[in-house]
Design a protein around this motif. Sequence first.
Motif, PDB file in Angstrom:
ATOM      1  N   UNK A 105      12.594   1.844  -1.955  1.00 32.47           N
ATOM      2  CA  UNK A 105      13.462   0.674  -2.148  1.00 32.47           C
ATOM      3  C   UNK A 105      12.579  -0.571  -2.300  1.00 32.47           C
ATOM      4  N   UNK A 106      11.949  -0.734  -3.456  1.00 27.96           N
ATOM      5  CA  UNK A 106      11.016  -1.851  -3.653  1.00 27.96           C
ATOM      6  C   UNK A 106      11.713  -3.210  -3.595  1.00 27.96           C
ATOM      7  N   UNK A 107      10.953  -4.219  -3.147  1.00 30.44           N
ATOM      8  CA  UNK A 107      11.477  -5.583  -3.115  1.00 30.44           C
ATOM      9  C   UNK A 107      10.385  -6.540  -3.584  1.00 30.44           C
ATOM     10  N   UNK A 108      10.789  -7.725  -3.924  1.00 31.83           N
ATOM     11  CA  UNK A 108       9.865  -8.720  -4.473  1.00 31.83           C
ATOM     12  C   UNK A 108       8.951  -9.258  -3.369  1.00 31.83           C
ATOM     13  N   UNK A 109       7.672  -9.429  -3.699  1.00 31.67           N
ATOM     14  CA  UNK A 109       6.726 -10.085  -2.792  1.00 31.67           C
ATOM     15  C   UNK A 109       6.759 -11.573  -3.068  1.00 31.67           C
ATOM     16  N   UNK A 110       7.165 -12.365  -2.085  1.00 33.57           N
ATOM     17  CA  UNK A 110       7.320 -13.798  -2.273  1.00 33.57           C
ATOM     18  C   UNK A 110       6.043 -14.550  -1.915  1.00 33.57           C
ATOM     19  N   UNK A 111       5.761 -15.594  -2.639  1.00 30.04           N
ATOM     20  CA  UNK A 111       4.656 -16.526  -2.357  1.00 30.04           C
ATOM     21  C   UNK A 111       3.349 -15.807  -2.000  1.00 30.04           C
ATOM     22  N   UNK A 112       2.873 -14.902  -2.840  1.00 36.70           N
ATOM     23  CA  UNK A 112       1.635 -14.173  -2.514  1.00 36.70           C
ATOM     24  C   UNK A 112       0.417 -15.085  -2.400  1.00 36.70           C
ATOM     25  N   UNK A 113       0.448 -16.225  -3.119  1.00 35.63           N
ATOM     26  CA  UNK A 113      -0.711 -17.136  -3.062  1.00 35.63           C
ATOM     27  C   UNK A 113      -0.878 -17.751  -1.674  1.00 35.63           C
ATOM     28  N   UNK A 114       0.248 -18.126  -1.035  1.00 37.21           N
ATOM     29  CA  UNK A 114       0.174 -18.709   0.319  1.00 37.21           C
ATOM     30  C   UNK A 114      -0.330 -17.685   1.328  1.00 37.21           C
ATOM     31  N   UNK A 115       0.196 -16.461   1.232  1.00 37.35           N
ATOM     32  CA  UNK A 115      -0.261 -15.408   2.131  1.00 37.35           C
ATOM     33  C   UNK A 115      -1.725 -15.085   1.942  1.00 37.35           C
ATOM     34  N   UNK A 116      -2.186 -15.172   0.686  1.00 35.20           N
ATOM     35  CA  UNK A 116      -3.581 -14.858   0.381  1.00 35.20           C
ATOM     36  C   UNK A 116      -4.534 -15.772   1.133  1.00 35.20           C
ATOM     37  N   UNK A 117      -4.266 -17.068   1.129  1.00 29.22           N
ATOM     38  CA  UNK A 117      -5.164 -18.014   1.786  1.00 29.22           C
ATOM     39  C   UNK A 117      -5.137 -17.851   3.310  1.00 29.22           C
ATOM     40  N   UNK A 118      -3.953 -17.596   3.851  1.00 32.93           N
ATOM     41  CA  UNK A 118      -3.864 -17.403   5.300  1.00 32.93           C
ATOM     42  C   UNK A 118      -4.641 -16.167   5.743  1.00 32.93           C
ATOM     43  N   UNK A 119      -4.488 -15.084   4.985  1.00 35.17           N
ATOM     44  CA  UNK A 119      -5.188 -13.845   5.348  1.00 35.17           C
ATOM     45  C   UNK A 119      -6.693 -13.977   5.177  1.00 35.17           C
ATOM     46  N   UNK A 120      -7.117 -14.687   4.142  1.00 36.87           N
ATOM     47  CA  UNK A 120      -8.552 -14.871   3.918  1.00 36.87           C
ATOM     48  C   UNK A 120      -9.194 -15.582   5.112  1.00 36.87           C
ATOM     49  N   UNK A 121      -8.480 -16.565   5.667  1.00 36.75           N
ATOM     50  CA  UNK A 121      -9.009 -17.282   6.834  1.00 36.75           C
ATOM     51  C   UNK A 121      -9.131 -16.353   8.043  1.00 36.75           C
ATOM     52  N   UNK A 122      -8.129 -15.484   8.252  1.00 41.88           N
ATOM     53  CA  UNK A 122      -8.195 -14.565   9.401  1.00 41.88           C
ATOM     54  C   UNK A 122      -9.321 -13.543   9.223  1.00 41.88           C
ATOM     55  N   UNK A 123      -9.561 -13.121   7.976  1.00 38.17           N
ATOM     56  CA  UNK A 123     -10.644 -12.160   7.731  1.00 38.17           C
ATOM     57  C   UNK A 123     -11.992 -12.765   8.098  1.00 38.17           C
ATOM     58  N   UNK A 124     -12.199 -14.039   7.738  1.00 35.87           N
ATOM     59  CA  UNK A 124     -13.466 -14.706   8.045  1.00 35.87           C
ATOM     60  C   UNK A 124     -13.675 -14.808   9.558  1.00 35.87           C
ATOM     61  N   UNK A 125     -12.610 -15.148  10.286  1.00 33.33           N
ATOM     62  CA  UNK A 125     -12.712 -15.263  11.740  1.00 33.33           C
ATOM     63  C   UNK A 125     -13.010 -13.904  12.367  1.00 33.33           C
ATOM     64  N   UNK A 126     -12.305 -12.860  11.915  1.00 34.69           N
ATOM     65  CA  UNK A 126     -12.526 -11.517  12.463  1.00 34.69           C
ATOM     66  C   UNK A 126     -13.951 -11.031  12.227  1.00 34.69           C
ATOM     67  N   UNK A 127     -14.486 -11.288  11.043  1.00 38.17           N
ATOM     68  CA  UNK A 127     -15.857 -10.874  10.751  1.00 38.17           C
ATOM     69  C   UNK A 127     -16.843 -11.578  11.676  1.00 38.17           C
ATOM     70  N   UNK A 128     -16.632 -12.872  11.901  1.00 35.58           N
ATOM     71  CA  UNK A 128     -17.538 -13.629  12.760  1.00 35.58           C
ATOM     72  C   UNK A 128     -17.490 -13.172  14.204  1.00 35.58           C
ATOM     73  N   UNK A 129     -16.271 -13.038  14.757  1.00 35.64           N
ATOM     74  CA  UNK A 129     -16.128 -12.614  16.154  1.00 35.64           C
ATOM     75  C   UNK A 129     -16.571 -11.160  16.312  1.00 35.64           C
ATOM     76  N   UNK A 130     -16.240 -10.311  15.334  1.00 33.25           N
ATOM     77  CA  UNK A 130     -16.664  -8.911  15.388  1.00 33.25           C
ATOM     78  C   UNK A 130     -18.173  -8.778  15.424  1.00 33.25           C
ATOM     79  N   UNK A 131     -18.865  -9.590  14.631  1.00 34.92           N
ATOM     80  CA  UNK A 131     -20.331  -9.559  14.613  1.00 34.92           C
ATOM     81  C   UNK A 131     -20.891  -9.940  15.984  1.00 34.92           C
TER      82      UNK A 131
END
Length: 331
Positions: A105-131
């Motif tokens: 039952x596919x549905x539309x992905x809304x505002x992918x650009x906004x989610x992209x920037x938020x997730x990119x920031x969390x990835x950077x933090x996780x990499x730093x703390x993980x290291x």
Amino acid sequence: MSVATTKNRLGLLSLVVSVVLVLVKFYAFYLTRSQAVLTDALESIINVFTSGFALYSIYLASLPKDENHPYGHGKVEYLSIGFEGGLILFAGGYIFYSATKTLLHPHVVARPDSGLWLLAATAAVNLGVGFVLVRAGKRLHSVALVGDGQHLYIDALNTIVSCVALALVFFTNNVMYDTIAAYLLGLFITVNGYRMLRKSVAGLMDESDVKTIRSVIQELQQHRQPAWIDVHNLRVLRYGADLHIDCHVTLPYYFSLEEVHSEVHRIEEFIQTRFEVDTEMFVHADPCTFAACSHCHMPNCPVRQHPFSREIPWTVANTVKNERHQLAELE
């Protein structure tokens, strides 16, 4: 700052970061309704639980030995890894279920650009703390910190995959990329969860630490003394960061009790100074037999029956067995 205090502070850092990032990711899911983002957010919820459990296990592991725990509390760190692995497997199953529903039952992905920037920031933090956690965990010999840091690495990788999925949806307007990413992430974290469970069971079941055994044997071989005729029944166990080592050493049978005690104490002190972690070692002394003469180069031996022919090198294959090296066949 003590080792225990450092571990506790790093564990607390991991917990705080995990709580903040999971809130950010669920906000990103609220904006996008993306299955890949939901997968990433669910995996991050596990980070919160496991970081809290890891912090508690680090505290327990730092407690001193007592009458109920004569080897200390270090093994609780393996329980922490197992708890984390079990939660990851559970999340992997739910991710497959959720992705399958979206596929049907596919549905539309809304505002992918906004989610992209938020997730990119969390990835950077996780990499730093993980290291920071992995590096400190290896230095402090904490399997809980290393496991927590590696989980943050994996979380960051999951987030990067989610970012790629959102970018593809944004540029192609094809929501199938979102579902495919969810399946891939589900498979990846399920495999990782199994590996963590495997490591936990190995530690709790006292699986041999072959790397450390090789290090102990290498040190004994390089600094071998004539009176140390044979080493066998060598066992190395890890209790969190601490090591417990015991072995049997064959010494000349005519040594006095004082001489035996001196050689045993010499071996124990020698090994304990070769490792950075707390190391407890027990040595059991065995008397030599005449069958050992051809492999013993003890100088001026008053009871030698056979001339020395060759020294038997100590290896993993012959030191872990509960028998004196090749002497049983000769006696």
